[in-house]
Design a protein around this motif. Structure first.
Motif, mmCIF file in Angstrom:
data_model
loop_
_atom_site.group_PDB
_atom_site.id
_atom_site.type_symbol
_atom_site.label_atom_id
_atom_site.label_comp_id
_atom_site.label_asym_id
_atom_site.label_seq_id
_atom_site.Cartn_x
_atom_site.Cartn_y
_atom_site.Cartn_z
ATOM 1 N N ASP A 53 -47.733 -15.656 -37.615
ATOM 2 C CA ASP A 53 -46.916 -14.879 -38.542
ATOM 3 C C ASP A 53 -46.886 -15.561 -39.917
ATOM 4 O O ASP A 53 -47.046 -14.902 -40.947
ATOM 5 C CB ASP A 53 -45.502 -14.719 -37.986
ATOM 6 C CG ASP A 53 -44.655 -13.787 -38.825
ATOM 7 O OD1 ASP A 53 -45.063 -12.624 -39.012
ATOM 8 O OD2 ASP A 53 -43.594 -14.225 -39.293
ATOM 9 N N ARG A 107 -53.239 -5.294 -35.912
ATOM 10 C CA ARG A 107 -52.268 -5.142 -36.993
ATOM 11 C C ARG A 107 -52.835 -5.494 -38.356
ATOM 12 O O ARG A 107 -52.452 -4.906 -39.366
ATOM 13 C CB ARG A 107 -51.036 -5.998 -36.716
ATOM 14 C CG ARG A 107 -50.224 -5.459 -35.548
ATOM 15 C CD ARG A 107 -49.227 -6.421 -34.997
ATOM 16 N NE ARG A 107 -48.296 -6.944 -35.972
ATOM 17 C CZ ARG A 107 -47.447 -7.938 -35.705
ATOM 18 N NH1 ARG A 107 -47.408 -8.466 -34.500
ATOM 19 N NH2 ARG A 107 -46.631 -8.382 -36.617
ATOM 20 N N ARG A 160 -44.066 -7.008 -27.021
ATOM 21 C CA ARG A 160 -44.585 -7.682 -28.212
ATOM 22 C C ARG A 160 -43.768 -8.914 -28.542
ATOM 23 O O ARG A 160 -44.285 -9.913 -29.009
ATOM 24 C CB ARG A 160 -44.554 -6.739 -29.408
ATOM 25 C CG ARG A 160 -45.662 -5.765 -29.404
ATOM 26 C CD ARG A 160 -45.732 -5.090 -30.743
ATOM 27 N NE ARG A 160 -46.779 -4.101 -30.715
ATOM 28 C CZ ARG A 160 -46.679 -2.908 -31.251
ATOM 29 N NH1 ARG A 160 -45.588 -2.566 -31.872
ATOM 30 N NH2 ARG A 160 -47.670 -2.075 -31.183
ATOM 31 N N ILE A 161 -42.451 -8.822 -28.329
ATOM 32 C CA ILE A 161 -41.580 -9.951 -28.625
ATOM 33 C C ILE A 161 -41.766 -11.044 -27.582
ATOM 34 O O ILE A 161 -41.856 -12.221 -27.904
ATOM 35 C CB ILE A 161 -40.108 -9.497 -28.663
ATOM 36 C CG1 ILE A 161 -39.907 -8.515 -29.815
ATOM 37 C CG2 ILE A 161 -39.167 -10.686 -28.795
ATOM 38 C CD1 ILE A 161 -38.586 -7.786 -29.772
ATOM 39 N N ASP A 175 -53.364 -8.414 -30.571
ATOM 40 C CA ASP A 175 -52.340 -7.654 -31.280
ATOM 41 C C ASP A 175 -52.452 -7.885 -32.789
ATOM 42 O O ASP A 175 -52.388 -6.942 -33.572
ATOM 43 C CB ASP A 175 -50.950 -8.041 -30.769
ATOM 44 C CG ASP A 175 -49.853 -7.219 -31.403
ATOM 45 O OD1 ASP A 175 -49.943 -5.970 -31.369
ATOM 46 O OD2 ASP A 175 -48.893 -7.809 -31.942
ATOM 47 N N ALA A 229 -42.458 -1.459 -24.442
ATOM 48 C CA ALA A 229 -43.628 -1.883 -25.217
ATOM 49 C C ALA A 229 -43.211 -2.789 -26.369
ATOM 50 O O ALA A 229 -43.882 -3.782 -26.668
ATOM 51 C CB ALA A 229 -44.377 -0.662 -25.741
ATOM 52 N N SER A 230 -42.091 -2.468 -27.017
ATOM 53 C CA SER A 230 -41.594 -3.319 -28.108
ATOM 54 C C SER A 230 -41.191 -4.687 -27.594
ATOM 55 O O SER A 230 -41.494 -5.712 -28.210
ATOM 56 C CB SER A 230 -40.391 -2.664 -28.789
ATOM 57 O OG SER A 230 -40.777 -1.469 -29.411
ATOM 58 N N LEU A 231 -40.514 -4.727 -26.463
ATOM 59 C CA LEU A 231 -40.120 -6.012 -25.887
ATOM 60 C C LEU A 231 -41.329 -6.834 -25.478
ATOM 61 O O LEU A 231 -41.319 -8.058 -25.581
ATOM 62 C CB LEU A 231 -39.195 -5.793 -24.688
ATOM 63 C CG LEU A 231 -37.786 -5.305 -25.032
ATOM 64 C CD1 LEU A 231 -37.013 -4.980 -23.756
ATOM 65 C CD2 LEU A 231 -37.045 -6.323 -25.854
ATOM 66 N N ALA A 272 -41.105 3.119 -24.669
ATOM 67 C CA ALA A 272 -41.292 2.586 -26.018
ATOM 68 C C ALA A 272 -40.541 1.272 -26.193
ATOM 69 O O ALA A 272 -41.055 0.323 -26.790
ATOM 70 C CB ALA A 272 -40.832 3.611 -27.055
ATOM 71 N N LEU A 273 -39.333 1.204 -25.661
ATOM 72 C CA LEU A 273 -38.556 -0.027 -25.731
ATOM 73 C C LEU A 273 -39.258 -1.149 -24.967
ATOM 74 O O LEU A 273 -39.339 -2.281 -25.441
ATOM 75 C CB LEU A 273 -37.152 0.197 -25.174
ATOM 76 C CG LEU A 273 -36.210 -1.000 -25.190
ATOM 77 C CD1 LEU A 273 -36.006 -1.513 -26.599
ATOM 78 C CD2 LEU A 273 -34.880 -0.615 -24.565
#
Length: 168
Positions: A91, A54, A29-30, A50, A25-27, A22-23
């Motif tokens: 964003d 969203r 995205r960043i 992505d 996958a989060s990284l 999970a970590l």
């Protein structure tokens, strides 16, 4: 050796593996990894996909010139800056512009990469005395690579970000 402890250790190991995944996958995205495999075109595609997931109510388009397989590579810091600038622009378009459509264009123009992010939102404030932190970050990223950033009102009345970066 103790069966109950072995089961507990297996559960802990499984939970730890799941948290690490999970970590990761989060990284991703960043700091997306497609820069390593497919270069900037693949990274831009992944970034827009992505955003489509969203914010399904908005339309996100990507235009590439030349075709991705002939796009070529630049210095990794330039490609990373390009991706981060587009991510920040998207964003901003989602959070501030109230846009229905955002178009990202990446084209090679000789020794330059020209990025354009346009939206059909409500446009720029009439009096923009201070630029926000997002635009400052975009300018700093571009300047570190020897590039520049311009922000203007686009043809549709929304915001239009134009970025030029050296692309050797």
């Amino acid at each position: 050796r103790e069966p109950s402890l072995a089961q507990l250790a297996a559960l802990l190991t499984g939970a730890t593996d799941a948290m690490l995944a999970a970590l990761g996958a989060s990284l991703a995205r960043i700091r997306p990894e497609p820069l390593g495999s497919g270069g900037l075109p693949a990274a831009l595609r992944a970034l827009l996909e992505d955003w489509r997931l969203r914010v399904p109510a908005m339309r996100f388009e990507l235009l590439l010139d030349p075709a991705p397989e002939r796009f070529g590579l630049a210095a990794s810091d330039t490609e990373e800056a390009a991706l981060r600038i587009v991510a920040e622009a998207l964003d901003n378009a989602v959070r501030h512009a109230r846009a229905a459509v955002v178009v990202v264009s990446a084209r090679r123009d000789g020794p330059l990469l020209v990025l354009q992010v346009s939206d059909d939102g409500h446009g720029l404030p009439a009096e923009s005395a201070d630029e926000g932190p997002g635009l400052r970050v975009m300018r700093e990223l571009a300047q570190r690579c020897g590039g520049r950033v311009r922000l203007a009102t686009g043809e549709s009345g929304g915001a239009e970000l134009l970025v030029e970066l050296p692309w050797a």
